[in-house]
Design a protein around this motif. Structure first.
Motif, mmCIF file in Angstrom:
data_model
loop_
_atom_site.group_PDB
_atom_site.id
_atom_site.type_symbol
_atom_site.label_atom_id
_atom_site.label_comp_id
_atom_site.label_asym_id
_atom_site.label_seq_id
_atom_site.Cartn_x
_atom_site.Cartn_y
_atom_site.Cartn_z
ATOM 1 N N GLU A 175 0.839 -1.190 0.000
ATOM 2 C CA GLU A 175 0.000 0.000 0.000
ATOM 3 C C GLU A 175 0.877 1.244 0.000
ATOM 4 O O GLU A 175 1.685 1.449 0.906
ATOM 5 C CB GLU A 175 -0.933 -0.008 1.213
ATOM 6 C CG GLU A 175 -1.993 -1.095 1.131
ATOM 7 C CD GLU A 175 -3.031 -0.979 2.232
ATOM 8 O OE1 GLU A 175 -3.000 0.028 2.980
ATOM 9 O OE2 GLU A 175 -3.872 -1.884 2.334
ATOM 10 N N HIS A 176 0.705 2.051 -1.042
ATOM 11 C CA HIS A 176 1.490 3.259 -1.179
ATOM 12 C C HIS A 176 0.579 4.485 -1.032
ATOM 13 O O HIS A 176 -0.612 4.364 -0.764
ATOM 14 C CB HIS A 176 2.235 3.243 -2.509
ATOM 15 C CG HIS A 176 3.255 2.157 -2.590
ATOM 16 N ND1 HIS A 176 4.309 2.052 -1.709
ATOM 17 C CD2 HIS A 176 3.382 1.093 -3.450
ATOM 18 C CE1 HIS A 176 5.041 1.000 -2.017
ATOM 19 N NE2 HIS A 176 4.497 0.401 -3.055
ATOM 20 N N ILE A 177 1.130 5.654 -1.227
ATOM 21 C CA ILE A 177 0.410 6.905 -0.986
ATOM 22 C C ILE A 177 0.086 7.556 -2.321
ATOM 23 O O ILE A 177 0.986 7.772 -3.148
ATOM 24 C CB ILE A 177 1.260 7.841 -0.107
ATOM 25 C CG1 ILE A 177 1.493 7.186 1.264
ATOM 26 C CG2 ILE A 177 0.587 9.200 0.059
ATOM 27 C CD1 ILE A 177 2.667 7.732 2.010
ATOM 28 N N PHE A 178 -1.174 7.861 -2.533
ATOM 29 C CA PHE A 178 -1.631 8.436 -3.800
ATOM 30 C C PHE A 178 -2.108 9.869 -3.597
ATOM 31 O O PHE A 178 -2.830 10.169 -2.643
ATOM 32 C CB PHE A 178 -2.768 7.602 -4.391
ATOM 33 C CG PHE A 178 -2.314 6.271 -4.934
ATOM 34 C CD1 PHE A 178 -2.021 6.118 -6.279
ATOM 35 C CD2 PHE A 178 -2.162 5.183 -4.090
ATOM 36 C CE1 PHE A 178 -1.585 4.907 -6.780
ATOM 37 C CE2 PHE A 178 -1.730 3.959 -4.586
ATOM 38 C CZ PHE A 178 -1.441 3.822 -5.926
ATOM 39 N N VAL A 179 -1.683 10.734 -4.504
ATOM 40 C CA VAL A 179 -2.208 12.100 -4.554
ATOM 41 C C VAL A 179 -3.107 12.204 -5.774
ATOM 42 O O VAL A 179 -3.085 11.340 -6.659
ATOM 43 C CB VAL A 179 -1.061 13.132 -4.637
ATOM 44 C CG1 VAL A 179 -0.193 13.063 -3.402
ATOM 45 C CG2 VAL A 179 -0.226 12.940 -5.902
ATOM 46 N N ASP A 180 -3.900 13.250 -5.828
ATOM 47 C CA ASP A 180 -4.768 13.443 -6.986
ATOM 48 C C ASP A 180 -3.928 13.578 -8.253
ATOM 49 O O ASP A 180 -2.804 14.104 -8.224
ATOM 50 C CB ASP A 180 -5.621 14.701 -6.811
ATOM 51 C CG ASP A 180 -6.701 14.521 -5.762
ATOM 52 O OD1 ASP A 180 -7.079 13.363 -5.484
ATOM 53 O OD2 ASP A 180 -7.159 15.546 -5.205
ATOM 54 N N ALA A 181 -4.466 13.108 -9.349
ATOM 55 C CA ALA A 181 -3.783 13.270 -10.634
ATOM 56 C C ALA A 181 -3.631 14.750 -10.940
ATOM 57 O O ALA A 181 -4.480 15.569 -10.561
ATOM 58 C CB ALA A 181 -4.579 12.592 -11.747
ATOM 59 N N PHE A 202 3.481 15.848 0.962
ATOM 60 C CA PHE A 202 4.900 15.636 1.227
ATOM 61 C C PHE A 202 5.211 15.894 2.708
ATOM 62 O O PHE A 202 5.928 15.128 3.352
ATOM 63 C CB PHE A 202 5.753 16.546 0.345
ATOM 64 C CG PHE A 202 6.189 15.934 -0.957
ATOM 65 C CD1 PHE A 202 7.390 15.254 -1.059
ATOM 66 C CD2 PHE A 202 5.398 16.048 -2.095
ATOM 67 C CE1 PHE A 202 7.803 14.696 -2.255
ATOM 68 C CE2 PHE A 202 5.797 15.492 -3.303
ATOM 69 C CZ PHE A 202 7.005 14.814 -3.381
ATOM 70 N N LYS A 203 4.693 17.002 3.246
ATOM 71 C CA LYS A 203 4.937 17.338 4.649
ATOM 72 C C LYS A 203 4.476 16.218 5.576
ATOM 73 O O LYS A 203 5.137 15.888 6.561
ATOM 74 C CB LYS A 203 4.192 18.631 5.012
ATOM 75 C CG LYS A 203 4.797 19.898 4.460
ATOM 76 C CD LYS A 203 3.938 21.098 4.882
ATOM 77 C CE LYS A 203 4.485 22.392 4.298
ATOM 78 N NZ LYS A 203 3.615 23.553 4.637
ATOM 79 N N GLU A 237 11.252 20.095 -7.079
ATOM 80 C CA GLU A 237 11.610 20.945 -5.945
ATOM 81 C C GLU A 237 11.203 20.304 -4.618
ATOM 82 O O GLU A 237 11.968 20.323 -3.640
ATOM 83 C CB GLU A 237 10.929 22.311 -6.077
ATOM 84 C CG GLU A 237 11.442 23.157 -7.231
ATOM 85 C CD GLU A 237 10.624 24.426 -7.411
ATOM 86 O OE1 GLU A 237 9.756 24.716 -6.542
ATOM 87 O OE2 GLU A 237 10.836 25.132 -8.420
ATOM 88 N N LEU A 238 10.009 19.708 -4.596
ATOM 89 C CA LEU A 238 9.520 19.092 -3.364
ATOM 90 C C LEU A 238 10.331 17.850 -2.996
ATOM 91 O O LEU A 238 10.602 17.609 -1.812
ATOM 92 C CB LEU A 238 8.038 18.751 -3.498
ATOM 93 C CG LEU A 238 7.086 19.935 -3.601
ATOM 94 C CD1 LEU A 238 5.660 19.469 -3.885
ATOM 95 C CD2 LEU A 238 7.130 20.789 -2.323
ATOM 96 N N CYS A 239 10.709 17.072 -3.994
ATOM 97 C CA CYS A 239 11.528 15.887 -3.723
ATOM 98 C C CYS A 239 12.873 16.298 -3.125
ATOM 99 O O CYS A 239 13.382 15.660 -2.197
ATOM 100 C CB CYS A 239 11.729 15.074 -4.997
ATOM 101 S SG CYS A 239 10.276 14.118 -5.497
ATOM 102 N N ASP A 240 13.448 17.374 -3.641
ATOM 103 C CA ASP A 240 14.705 17.893 -3.094
ATOM 104 C C ASP A 240 14.509 18.414 -1.667
ATOM 105 O O ASP A 240 15.306 18.139 -0.769
ATOM 106 C CB ASP A 240 15.262 19.005 -3.980
ATOM 107 C CG ASP A 240 15.763 18.493 -5.318
ATOM 108 O OD1 ASP A 240 16.071 17.283 -5.424
ATOM 109 O OD2 ASP A 240 15.832 19.297 -6.276
ATOM 110 N N LYS A 241 13.445 19.181 -1.471
ATOM 111 C CA LYS A 241 13.194 19.808 -0.171
ATOM 112 C C LYS A 241 12.947 18.786 0.922
ATOM 113 O O LYS A 241 13.429 18.948 2.067
ATOM 114 C CB LYS A 241 11.993 20.753 -0.298
ATOM 115 C CG LYS A 241 11.628 21.485 0.987
ATOM 116 C CD LYS A 241 10.477 22.454 0.737
ATOM 117 C CE LYS A 241 10.074 23.193 2.010
ATOM 118 N NZ LYS A 241 8.963 24.162 1.747
#
Length: 429
Positions: A175-181, A202-203, A237-241
């Protein structure tokens, strides 16, 4: 036709399981005898304009003499040899070329034998990287709904959890985490609210996230969603942050299909891990690759296992590698960008489908054209209509789409577009 043995369709129907097909009520299959350029020839005599490039892989059409020669020459020398403890020129030369043409940070290449396996390898890389850093809590992936990444188990686990063909496996898959498309469309304004929602996720989850995986710019088999490049840029940017690896699945979008060599170039970003396949060999052989950065590769190699725990039997297959080199050379020799632009211009004829009441939307990008209906398509019914029109188009769900070979002339694009219009107009779906 006398050069081709008759195809036993009764045996096929009783014993051969085709993709996504019932064995009780199988979809019709059409007996192909040979291919040439952008044509598929049936045993029954029809010549079909190929609108699918063999599931988006045959960029140069069929039987291109350069690719045939590459296969023939390599087969006469060495079709296969195990890659463990051995190397060879086709693999080395191909990897040199892949490092050259992919985004600069990608320096390490893992060769595999299908796109789905390249995704499996990418997921393993991400998980093993964080384990090697002593972070055993970073075991989940995050991804967007409407995605499609393959049919093997790890790949299925990051496909759309509701609308994909894999929803029946819920409960068996991680089970992974899904965000809206992504909602903001390519080339239009980016809705900042969805970027804020993305960062909030992400937070909330970054401490358990190994990687975010997505198809850049075009979510393909999950719904042909063309999304804004700013979403992809923000994602980097979010992956880096938040210290999360970014996996880009360019299996369908790579090698020029969206108008850029790789779709991530629309956002001017590079991933930590890149998956490629499909068109890598010009549709001639099965081959894929997973590329990553020095940071990820060396991190894994410094961990407890010290090696990436994967090694397909046909990894680095010389025949496939030689064919891929020839296909990439052919891309460079031909003006593929001009061809993709030409095809895109010709595909604008699809927009007249918007005059038909059942059509929800028409969208095009690069050499991709999509007509989305308000109703689900009857594949068997519409396929028969297209065959009668001399066309090979295979829809899915509510989508009738084309991804033709780059060599397809304008007059054939026009026939593909007209055929789609007529199929909808005559309710042949």
């Amino acid at each position: 036709m006398s050069n081709y043995q008759s195809i036993d369709l009764d045996f096929d129907r009783e014993h051969i399981w085709h993709p996504y097909t019932s064995m009780i009520e199988p979809l019709p299959v059409y007996p192909v005898t040979h291919t040439d350029k952008n044509r598929i020839f049936l045993e029954t005599g029809e010549s079909l304009i190929d609108g699918m490039a063999s599931w988006w892989s045959a960029l140069h059409g069929y039987n291109h003499p350069k690719l045939v020669k590459a296969m023939t020459v390599q087969a006469s020398k060495m079709s296969h040899v195990m890659f463990g403890g051995i190397t060879h020129a086709p693999a080395v030369d191909l990897c040199k070329k892949l490092v050259e043409i992919t985004p600069k940070p990608l320096q390490k290449v893992f060769l595999a034998d299908s796109g789905s396996v390249s995704v499996e390898v990418a997921i393993k890389m991400a998980l093993q990287y964080w384990l090697s850093q002593g972070l055993s809590n970073k075991t989940k992936l995050m991804t967007a709904k409407k995605g499609y990444h393959g049919d093997t188990f790890a790949a299925m686990s990051v496909c759309d959890p509701v609308n994909s063909m894999h929803s029946m496996y819920q409960g068996f898959l991680p089970e992974h985490i899904f965000v809206d498309a992504p909602q903001s469309k390519f080339g239009e304004e980016q809705n900042d609210a969805e970027l804020i929602a993305l960062e909030n996720t992400f937070k909330q989850h970054h401490n358990e996230l190994a990687a975010f995986i997505i198809e850049p710019i075009v979510q393909n088999a999950g719904g042909m969603n063309f999304y804004n490049a700013k979403y992809l840029k923000k994602l980097r940017e979010l992956c880096d942050k938040y210290d999360v690896l970014l996996i880009l699945d360019e299996i369908a979008t790579g090698f020029g299909r969206t108008g850029k060599m790789f779709a991530c170039e629309h956002a001017d970003i590079a991933p930590d891990i890149l998956c490629i396949g499909k068109a890598l060999t010009g549709g001639c052989m099965t081959l894929s690759a997973t590329l990553t950065t020095d940071k990820v590769a060396l991190g894994i190699s410094q961990g407890e296992a010290k090696v990436l725990m994967h090694g397909p039997t046909f990894m680095g297959n010389p025949l496939a590698c030689a064919t891929a080199i020839a296909s990439l050379e052919l891309l460079e020799e031909t003006d593929w960008q001009a061809n993709v632009e030409r095809i895109n211009h010709a595909m604008q004829n699809l927009h007249r489908c918007t005059t038909l009441g059942v059509v929800r939307e028409v969208r095009t990008l690069g050499a991709i054209g999509v007509v989305e209906l308000c109703e689900t398509v009857d594949v068997a019914k519409i396929q028969k209509f297209f065959i009668d029109k001399g066309l090979w188009i295979r829809p899915f769900g509510k989508l009738i789409y084309i991804m033709p070979p780059y060599i397809t002339p304008d007059k054939d694009i026009e026939r593909l577009c007209s055929g789609i219009y007529e199929a909808i107009e005559h309710k042949a779906y």
